[in-house]
Design an enzyme around this catalytic site. Structure first.
Site, PDB file in Angstrom:
ATOM      1  N   LYS A   3       1.071  -1.140   0.045  1.00 30.06           N
ATOM      2  CA  LYS A   3       0.253  -0.069  -0.051  1.00 30.06           C
ATOM      3  C   LYS A   3       0.646   1.230   0.164  1.00 30.06           C
ATOM      4  O   LYS A   3       0.656   2.141  -0.775  1.00 30.06           O
ATOM      5  CB  LYS A   3      -0.747  -0.046   1.189  1.00 30.06           C
TER       6      LYS A   3
ATOM      7  N   GLN B 136      -4.969  -1.173   9.911  1.00 32.43           N
ATOM      8  CA  GLN B 136      -4.574  -2.533   9.603  1.00 32.43           C
ATOM      9  C   GLN B 136      -5.237  -3.887  10.256  1.00 32.43           C
ATOM     10  O   GLN B 136      -5.058  -3.637  11.395  1.00 32.43           O
ATOM     11  CB  GLN B 136      -3.121  -2.663   9.349  1.00 32.43           C
TER      12      GLN B 136
ATOM     13  N   ASP C 249     -11.568   2.195   4.134  1.00 29.12           N
ATOM     14  CA  ASP C 249     -11.593   0.758   4.094  1.00 29.12           C
ATOM     15  C   ASP C 249     -12.833   0.521   4.009  1.00 29.12           C
ATOM     16  O   ASP C 249     -13.640  -0.812   3.566  1.00 29.12           O
ATOM     17  CB  ASP C 249     -11.221   0.265   5.342  1.00 29.12           C
TER      18      ASP C 249
END
Length: 367
Positions: free
Chosen positions: A127, A171, A194
């Site tokens: 990422k 994460q 997200d």
């Protein structure tokens, strides 16, 4: 009453249903009244039904249909997620440059990482590298495995009020001692790139509603299907795995595209039989080589989300990555399949960049 009691005694429960009942249904009327004093229902709160999806350790749990004859030399088309993601990222890079030239601003993404996991390290590394390539500013906040919820929420809150940050990514998965829901709820809805905020997930589930962000991996899976010319409307789709990260939003998104969706999980009876009826299979169980060739309908399309590290001393990092699907069997049965690596992973990253760009455009009212 006597007839009702006789009827109840004739009901038999499977072993896992018996265990579930013992865990969640109070044993006496008094307990039920104490637990839910205002309820007229005998069923418990749905959150009390939650059990971890622990897949069986070997394939002896499953009943495979007769073997498929692979002798015809058929090989599935490979859906090249890496190539498709590169095309999308190229367009994102052009938009970021246009934004910088027009208003002197670029999108900003902050990643909060707790602890050290192999799969998380891979995702975060990819990422950050992708952000650099398209011109998105990125930061990483690394917290120790034993940090408190307050530490994580404080980090998230600092980015919520930072005008240069347009996307916040926590994460997942988090260490077990942390309340994942509480931490994700702390992420600003407008920066939830997200797509895990309850309002984003709820709007995804409801017809006529549009979430600010769609979760990156499900969004990437659908994009792969569409760009590969796969018809979704009216097709039978199976999603293997029901995590909040992939399985649940993928099933919701497929329904929004008018597929008929079945969700397979660790408590599903005969999952291989249900899967073999599907035109589209998206698997995110996190179990290496779970889905064998005999699970799949000839001509089906398979999107393998699994990224499972397998110990391998010959590899640079001491492991290699395999999917949930036994690839060499599947390619002889299905019409198209994503490889692992090089399939869904690059698309997940591309969708994250796209969500971050869209967030920055909203924040700066840039079109």
């Amino acid at each position: 009453m006597k007839m009702m009691a006789m009827a109840l005694r004739r009901i038999t429960l499977s072993p896992w249903q018996t265990a579930l009942t013992a865990l969640t249904i109070p044993s006496t009327t008094t307990t039920t009244t104490t637990t839910r004093p205002h309820s007229t229902l005998m069923s418990p709160p749905v959150v009390s039904l939650d059990l971890p999806d622990v897949w069986p350790p070997n394939s002896s749990h499953f009943h495979f249909p007769p073997p498929i004859n692979y002798s015809n030399g058929h090989r599935a088309a490979v859906i090249d997620g890496k190539l498709i993601a590169e095309e999308i990222r190229s367009r994102i890079g052009s938009e970021v440059r246009r934004m910088k030239e027009s208003i002197g601003k670029v999108p900003g993404l902050s990643v909060v990482v707790v602890g050290q996991r192999r799969d998380s390290e891979i995702y975060v590394r990819n990422k950050i590298k992708a952000c650099e390539q398209v011109g998105i500013m990125s930061t990483i906040t690394q917290l120790p495995d034993d940090c408190t919820e307050e530490h994580v929420i404080d980090a998230v809150s600092s980015f919520n009020v930072d005008p240069s940050i347009h996307g916040i990514l926590v994460q997942l998965p988090l260490p077990q001692h942390l309340d994942e829901g509480k931490i994700l709820d702390a992420v600003s809805l407008e920066k939830d790139v997200d797509g895990f905020h309850p309002l984003n997930m709820g709007n995804l589930a409801m017809r006529g509603r549009e979430p600010l962000f769609i979760p990156c991996t499900p969004k990437g899976c659908i994009e792969l299907l569409i760009r590969s010319g796969v018809e979704i409307m009216g097709k039978k789709a199976v999603v293997i795995g029901r995590s909040n990260i992939v399985g649940l939003p993928t099933s919701l998104l497929l329904q929004r595209h008018h597929a008929t969706v079945s969700v397979i999980h660790a408590f599903t009876k005969n999952p291989e039989h249900l899967t073999r009826e599907a035109d589209i299979v998206i698997t995110a169980a996190g179990v290496p080589n779970l889905v064998r060739g005999n699970w799949l309908k000839p001509g089906a399309v398979v999107i393998d989300v699994g990224t499972n590290p397998v110990e391998d001393p010959s590899c640079e990092h001491g492991y290699h990555i395999v999917g949930d699907v036994y690839y060499e069997e599947a390619v002889r049965v299905v019409s198209a399949i994503t490889p692992v690596p090089g399939g869904v992973g690059p698309m997940t990253v591309a969708m994250l960049l796209l969500n971050t760009l869209d967030s920055a455009k909203r924040a700066y009212e840039f079109s």
